[in-house]
Design a protein around this motif. Sequence first.
Motif, PDB file in Angstrom:
ATOM      1  N   ARG A 114       0.956  -1.187   0.006  1.00  0.00           N
ATOM      2  CA  ARG A 114      -0.001   0.001   0.030  1.00  0.00           C
ATOM      3  C   ARG A 114       1.040   1.288   0.168  1.00  0.00           C
ATOM      4  O   ARG A 114       2.027   1.419   0.423  1.00  0.00           O
ATOM      5  CB  ARG A 114      -0.918   0.055   1.067  1.00  0.00           C
ATOM      6  N   THR A 131      -5.137   9.909   1.396  1.00  0.00           N
ATOM      7  CA  THR A 131      -5.644   8.704   1.135  1.00  0.00           C
ATOM      8  C   THR A 131      -4.718   7.574   1.490  1.00  0.00           C
ATOM      9  O   THR A 131      -3.528   7.832   1.263  1.00  0.00           O
ATOM     10  CB  THR A 131      -6.343   8.445  -0.064  1.00  0.00           C
ATOM     11  N   GLN A 132      -5.263   6.215   1.343  1.00  0.00           N
ATOM     12  CA  GLN A 132      -4.191   5.040   1.371  1.00  0.00           C
ATOM     13  C   GLN A 132      -4.697   4.426   0.417  1.00  0.00           C
ATOM     14  O   GLN A 132      -5.868   4.229   0.033  1.00  0.00           O
ATOM     15  CB  GLN A 132      -4.656   4.310   2.891  1.00  0.00           C
ATOM     16  N   ILE A 181      -9.683   5.104   1.928  1.00  0.00           N
ATOM     17  CA  ILE A 181      -8.814   4.117   1.065  1.00  0.00           C
ATOM     18  C   ILE A 181      -9.420   3.853  -0.079  1.00  0.00           C
ATOM     19  O   ILE A 181     -10.815   3.798  -0.379  1.00  0.00           O
ATOM     20  CB  ILE A 181      -9.068   2.936   2.421  1.00  0.00           C
TER      21      ILE A 181
END
Length: 309
Positions: free
Chosen positions: A73, A85-86, A141
């Motif tokens: 990630r 964000t991820q 996410i």
Amino acid sequence: MPLSSSHLFRAFTLMLFLPIYFTSAAAALDLKQADHQRFAAKETLLTEMSGLASSYLRKNHFWAHNDSGDRGRLFSFDDKGNAVTQLIINGSSAFDWEDMSSFKDSSGAYLLIGDIGDNMMLRPFTDVYLVREPENVSKAIVQSNILRHYSLVYEDGPHDAEALAVDAAERLVYILTKRDSHPRLYRFSLDAITAKAIPLTYMGEVRSIPSIEKHTAQRQGGISGGSPTAMEFSPKGDMALIVTLRNTYYFKREKTESWLEALNKNAFAITKNRMRQTEAATFTADGEKVLIGSEGRPAILELFDTPQH
């Protein structure tokens, strides 16, 4: 008392070289007084930052990843450290992510992640992932699929590396090793066929850190204060930086030079890494600033003007 001819000659020589001296001193002073902005990444999961890349879709935004031990990630944040964000990269493994880069071409903006770490130098191959930079980052996410998975093989046996950079104009990706007696530069094509293992092309050794005159071999398999922990090329392709645990080195590249030739010149500027465990760096998308980052909780970063060459 009139000056002798020898006194006149020394006075003339001093006047001749004074402008050069003060010009050099001013350039060094400007570098020391560059506009440094230090901030902490507010993303609490970014605890062992090892790679950085600029966003080509959002100005003054960046992407980063952790070192080994995390999942596949990326984390996005702005130039104040605010988390955006991820990005979960579906189907990726994360054995030892060490560096990343970004670029933009006529088809869009992309992120390139290097799973290239190999402390024991035992891996039969290493991995690099190409993903499209997400346009929508409004959710905490987001997810992305791998566009290309490069499985890379060193033809002379395994190497440990923490430095990766892409030249979008050449469509080539470069990897600089860490634990060899002299850092070794390899490359592969963005357009390589990914259905089978891709042999890395060996370009040569880099013997310019800390300078050509002072460069010495390190113990094979070991590390030193001059071991590369990150590398990046400027968006215009006219400059490169190499990060070590002690310093960041900047190299000018002429249009007729290869990256190997450019990296084997003396650095035109050197900045001291003032943070613990500095292992990440990138140019901003416009090339006007450099962002340097370190491992730690929280991750600390410094943003400053790109040195002028």
